[in-house]
Design a protein around this motif. Structure first.
Motif, PDB file in Angstrom:
ATOM      1  N   VAL A  46       5.626   7.377   5.061  1.00 15.47           N
ATOM      2  CA  VAL A  46       5.013   7.490   3.746  1.00 15.47           C
ATOM      3  C   VAL A  46       5.032   8.957   3.291  1.00 15.47           C
ATOM      4  CG1 VAL A  46       2.882   7.192   2.429  1.00 15.47           C
ATOM      5  CG2 VAL A  46       3.574   5.485   4.088  1.00 15.47           C
ATOM      6  N   LEU A  47       4.772   9.850   4.236  1.00 16.83           N
ATOM      7  CA  LEU A  47       4.741  11.268   3.883  1.00 16.83           C
ATOM      8  C   LEU A  47       6.099  11.730   3.363  1.00 16.83           C
ATOM      9  CD1 LEU A  47       3.223  13.949   3.808  1.00 16.83           C
ATOM     10  CD2 LEU A  47       3.911  14.354   6.168  1.00 16.83           C
ATOM     11  N   LYS A  48       7.151  11.321   4.078  1.00 17.08           N
ATOM     12  CA  LYS A  48       8.503  11.753   3.693  1.00 17.08           C
ATOM     13  C   LYS A  48       8.847  11.229   2.293  1.00 17.08           C
ATOM     14  CE  LYS A  48      13.081  11.406   5.501  1.00 17.08           C
ATOM     15  NZ  LYS A  48      13.875  10.512   6.276  1.00 17.08           N
ATOM     16  N   LEU A  49       8.540   9.964   2.077  1.00 16.90           N
ATOM     17  CA  LEU A  49       8.862   9.363   0.780  1.00 16.90           C
ATOM     18  C   LEU A  49       8.040   9.986  -0.343  1.00 16.90           C
ATOM     19  CD1 LEU A  49       9.343   5.524   0.978  1.00 16.90           C
ATOM     20  CD2 LEU A  49      10.763   7.200  -0.128  1.00 16.90           C
ATOM     21  N   LYS A  67       3.230   0.206   6.118  1.00 16.02           N
ATOM     22  CA  LYS A  67       3.808   1.414   5.540  1.00 16.02           C
ATOM     23  C   LYS A  67       3.834   1.312   4.024  1.00 16.02           C
ATOM     24  CE  LYS A  67       6.594   3.415   9.082  1.00 16.02           C
ATOM     25  NZ  LYS A  67       7.913   3.814   9.524  1.00 16.02           N
ATOM     26  N   TRP A  68       4.187   0.124   3.555  1.00 15.40           N
ATOM     27  CA  TRP A  68       4.278  -0.051   2.102  1.00 15.40           C
ATOM     28  C   TRP A  68       2.912   0.006   1.445  1.00 15.40           C
ATOM     29  CZ3 TRP A  68       8.304   1.459   0.182  1.00 15.40           C
ATOM     30  CH2 TRP A  68       9.538   1.181   0.742  1.00 15.40           C
ATOM     31  N   ILE A  69       1.924  -0.543   2.145  1.00 17.19           N
ATOM     32  CA  ILE A  69       0.581  -0.500   1.553  1.00 17.19           C
ATOM     33  C   ILE A  69       0.198   0.959   1.303  1.00 17.19           C
ATOM     34  CG2 ILE A  69      -1.865  -0.932   2.024  1.00 17.19           C
ATOM     35  CD1 ILE A  69      -0.921  -3.554   3.396  1.00 17.19           C
ATOM     36  N   GLY A  70       0.483   1.801   2.279  1.00 19.85           N
ATOM     37  CA  GLY A  70       0.189   3.226   2.137  1.00 19.85           C
ATOM     38  C   GLY A  70       0.858   3.812   0.904  1.00 19.85           C
ATOM     39  N   LEU A  71       2.129   3.488   0.734  1.00 22.42           N
ATOM     40  CA  LEU A  71       2.877   4.060  -0.375  1.00 22.42           C
ATOM     41  C   LEU A  71       2.438   3.463  -1.707  1.00 22.42           C
ATOM     42  CD1 LEU A  71       5.237   6.004  -1.010  1.00 22.42           C
ATOM     43  CD2 LEU A  71       6.680   3.998  -1.129  1.00 22.42           C
ATOM     44  N   LYS A  72       2.239   2.153  -1.687  1.00 23.95           N
ATOM     45  CA  LYS A  72       1.883   1.487  -2.940  1.00 23.95           C
ATOM     46  C   LYS A  72       0.545   2.006  -3.470  1.00 23.95           C
ATOM     47  CE  LYS A  72       2.942  -2.931  -2.180  1.00 23.95           C
ATOM     48  NZ  LYS A  72       2.963  -4.369  -2.409  1.00 23.95           N
ATOM     49  N   LYS A  73      -0.402   2.207  -2.548  1.00 30.73           N
ATOM     50  CA  LYS A  73      -1.713   2.729  -2.934  1.00 30.73           C
ATOM     51  C   LYS A  73      -1.537   4.019  -3.726  1.00 30.73           C
ATOM     52  CE  LYS A  73      -5.368   1.770   0.290  1.00 30.73           C
ATOM     53  NZ  LYS A  73      -5.769   2.232   1.601  1.00 30.73           N
ATOM     54  N   LEU A  74      -0.636   4.837  -3.224  1.00 30.35           N
ATOM     55  CA  LEU A  74      -0.374   6.112  -3.870  1.00 30.35           C
ATOM     56  C   LEU A  74       0.188   5.922  -5.269  1.00 30.35           C
ATOM     57  CD1 LEU A  74       1.518   8.630  -1.601  1.00 30.35           C
ATOM     58  CD2 LEU A  74      -0.258   9.108  -3.248  1.00 30.35           C
ATOM     59  N   LEU A  75       1.138   5.014  -5.374  1.00 32.32           N
ATOM     60  CA  LEU A  75       1.863   4.871  -6.629  1.00 32.32           C
ATOM     61  C   LEU A  75       1.078   4.112  -7.689  1.00 32.32           C
ATOM     62  CD1 LEU A  75       5.421   4.160  -5.225  1.00 32.32           C
ATOM     63  CD2 LEU A  75       4.466   6.322  -5.978  1.00 32.32           C
TER      64      LEU A  75
END
Ligand SMILES: Nc1ncnc2c1ncn2[C@@H]1O[C@H](COP(=O)(O)OP(=O)(O)OP(=O)(O)O)[C@@H](O)[C@H]1O
Ligand SMILES: [Mg+2]
Length: 567
Positions: A219-222, A270-278
């Motif tokens: 998630v950090l890298k993305l 992993k996606w939950i982490g990213l989606k939360k951000l977006l």
């Protein structure tokens, strides 16, 4: 004292390595060049050999040298890899020891060069004609957002559908994810690029972001990638909190459009982490994901899935002719166009297949070249869901890198390297009846026992850095009468050599390196009468047990003319 001596020796080798690395790679590249000049006449030689016994002998010699070139390349790559591992992880157990000696290695190259010179001299007698080199070296590259309108054939309907979805704000205000799903090479990335560059899309979103996810991601890298694209400053050791906060401030109240291209990860967390951000984005923001896998699309849901199916045959033909001819020239070759239509039919609407074959036949005007592609046995491979068209796994570096395919029509050489997601060999290998050499390097997840069919007439089989491997695959026995070279390296969990090993009666060269769980050789090694060269290098107990004259396993191998045991 021993340690000190070892470290001095190590430093000396390091010095030698850095001095000779450039030299060796330059030598090897020159060798590769010589190989390709000889390769260019091979097709002609193979066709003419029926009429000339001398040519058959010459071809045999060429083949031998080619195999040796492949061997030295592998040895070199393996050493470079080992150094990379040591550099990254420090001098850890299995990776820290090497028997590689730059001087010996340079000498080996020199000898091969001399053999090549001899071969080249003799070649003049046969008046061979050069043909186009069919070899492909393909690697999966990072994608980018740009595409020319004129480069895209068909797909108008698909484009309009996606744009339509993009233009409608979602009801609940969250960022909906639209997935484009289709087998490898179907044109998902191309379609996403086309959409991304559409004027309407550019106008509708304040910010457009393209991220090639492809490799294993965090998630950090993305998040950093996205931040960078959005114009934010990033630094090497930026914390997750800092990245999140900055990204949020960038994306807040902005209508943004993000393409996550080539997603493989099925880990929902992993996606939950990213989606939360977006999801902090304002109403109307969208994410487009391209993926081969329905499972990935489901993990990324909720959101519509756009299934990308085959390009219509007419469009495929336009694409094929575009790549096979200089514009307009096809009119002079109606017969080739006819064969082209039959080739296109076999491509199942996969633009990658169409394009690859078109470019392969570019400037080839001999009918037989076209026919050889049309009638090639690679078409027999069966299709699996969520995958690339099997015939093109070999040409187009699906999820893995296929870095060398010797002779497209013949497929005698196949290598897999760094295929972190490859879990079994591709289906349909048994159809590649000309396949002689198979190499698998650093495919950590591969299970060689899995799969439905296997190669049957291998001449050479090499494996390296296969952590999951606990036993050699039994299907190797099918190559018992042909297998001459077996190389097993860095298989750290390989616990025993199989009892059937002595059945490989054609085996001439056996190399086992850095397989430290091994202790014994199987019974019946005496049956390996063709074996003339055995190396057992740094294999823990096995190396000790095979010690010259004194090891308990020594009697099993003492008949072999050339033995290198290194502890
Ligand atoms: N509609 C099209 N018109 C022209 N060329 C196309 C079209 N679709 C795909 N191609 C070409 O086919 C090749 C593969 O396409 P693309 O990379 O978009 O496939 P993909 O579905 O994203 O594959 P992968 O699953 O491997 O990522 C590219 O070289 C691209 O230029
Ligand atoms: Mg793609």
């Amino acid at each position: 004292m021993m340690e000190f001596a070892f470290s001095v020796a190590e430093k000396e080798i390091e010095k030698q390595w850095s001095l000779t690395y450039e030299e060796i790679s330059s030598d090897l590249n020159k060798l590769e060049l010589t190989t390709s000049t000889i390769q260019a006449v091979l097709q002609d030689a193979e066709e003419k050999q029926v009429k000339s016994r001398g040519l058959t002998v010459w071809l045999g010699q060429v083949k031998d040298v080619f195999y040796d070139v492949a061997d030295v390349w592998d040895e070199f790559k393996c050493e470079a890899l080992r150094r990379q591992v040591v550099e990254t992880h420090g001098s850890i157990d299995s990776a820290s020891y090497t028997s590689f000696n730059p001087r010996d290695f340079s000498h080996k190259i020199k000898v091969i060069k001399e053999r090549f010179e001899e071969i080249a001299k003799v070649r003049a007698q046969f008046h061979l004609v050069e043909r186009l080199d069919d070899r492909l070296i393909v690697q999966r590259e990072m994608t980018h957002s740009f595409v020319h309108d004129s480069d895209v054939v068909g797909r108008d309907e698909d484009k309009e559908k996606i744009i339509d979805l993009l233009m409608h704000p979602s009801e609940d205000g969250t960022v909906p994810v639209i997935s484009i799903v289709g087998i490898g090479g179907m044109g998902k990335t191309t379609l996403a690029q086309w959409v991304y560059n559409d004027e309407r899309v550019a106008k509708n979103f304040a910010s457009r972001i393209w991220v090639c996810v492809s490799e294993e991601f965090t998630v950090l890298k993305l998040a950093k990638e996205i931040l960078k694209f959005a114009g934010g400053e990033i630094s090497e050791n930026m914390s997750m909190d800092k990245v999140q906060a900055t990204l949020r401030s960038y994306l807040k109240e902005k209508r943004f459009f993000i393409v996550l291209d080539d997603v493989w990860n099925e880990d929902r967390n992993k996606w939950i982490g990213l989606k939360k951000l977006l999801i902090e984005g304002a109403n109307g923001s969208k994410i487009v994901v391209t993926t081969r896998s329905h499972k990935v699309a489901r993990v990324m849901a909720p959101g519509p899935i756009h299934e990308l199916i085959g390009l219509p045959e007419d469009d495929c033909l336009v694409l094929f002719l575009k790549w096979a001819f200089v514009e307009g020239e096809e009119k002079q070759y109606p017969k080739l166009v006819e064969i082209g239509k039959q080739i296109v039919k076999k491509c199942s609407g996969v633009p990658l297949a169409v394009r690859t074959l078109g470019s392969l036949l570019y400037s080839k005007t001999e009918e037989r070249d076209w026919i050889s592609i049309r009638d090639n046995e690679i078409w027999k491979l069966e299709q699996k869901e969520d995958d690339i068209l099997p015939a093109f796994k070999h040409l187009a570096a699906a999820r893995f890198k296929i870095f060398n395919v010797g002779g497209v029509a013949k497929f005698n050489w196949l290598g897999f390297s760094d295929c972190e997601s490859l879990i079994s060999l591709p289906q349909g290998l048994k159809h590649l009846t000309a396949l002689e050499s198979l190499g698998i390097w650093r495919c950590e997840k591969i299970n060689l026992m899995e799969g439905e069919d296997y190669p049957t007439r291998l001449r050479s089989f090499r494996i390296s850095f296969l952590r999951k491997l606990v036993a050699l695959p039994q299907w190797l026995i099918q190559s018992a009468t042909t297998l001459q070279f077996l190389q097993i390296e860095w298989c750290v969990n390989l616990a025993a050599l199989p009892e059937w090993l002595p059945n490989l009666t054609s085996l001439q060269k056996l190399q086992i390196r850095y397989c430290r769980k091994l202790s014994y050789l199987p019974e019946g090694m005496g049956r390996l009468t063709a074996l003339r060269d055995l190396t057992i290098d740094d294999c823990g107990k096995l190396s000790k047990n095979c010690e010259r004259e004194v090891g308990v396993e020594w009697p099993k191998i003492k008949h072999i003319p050339q033995i290198d045991i290194i502890q």
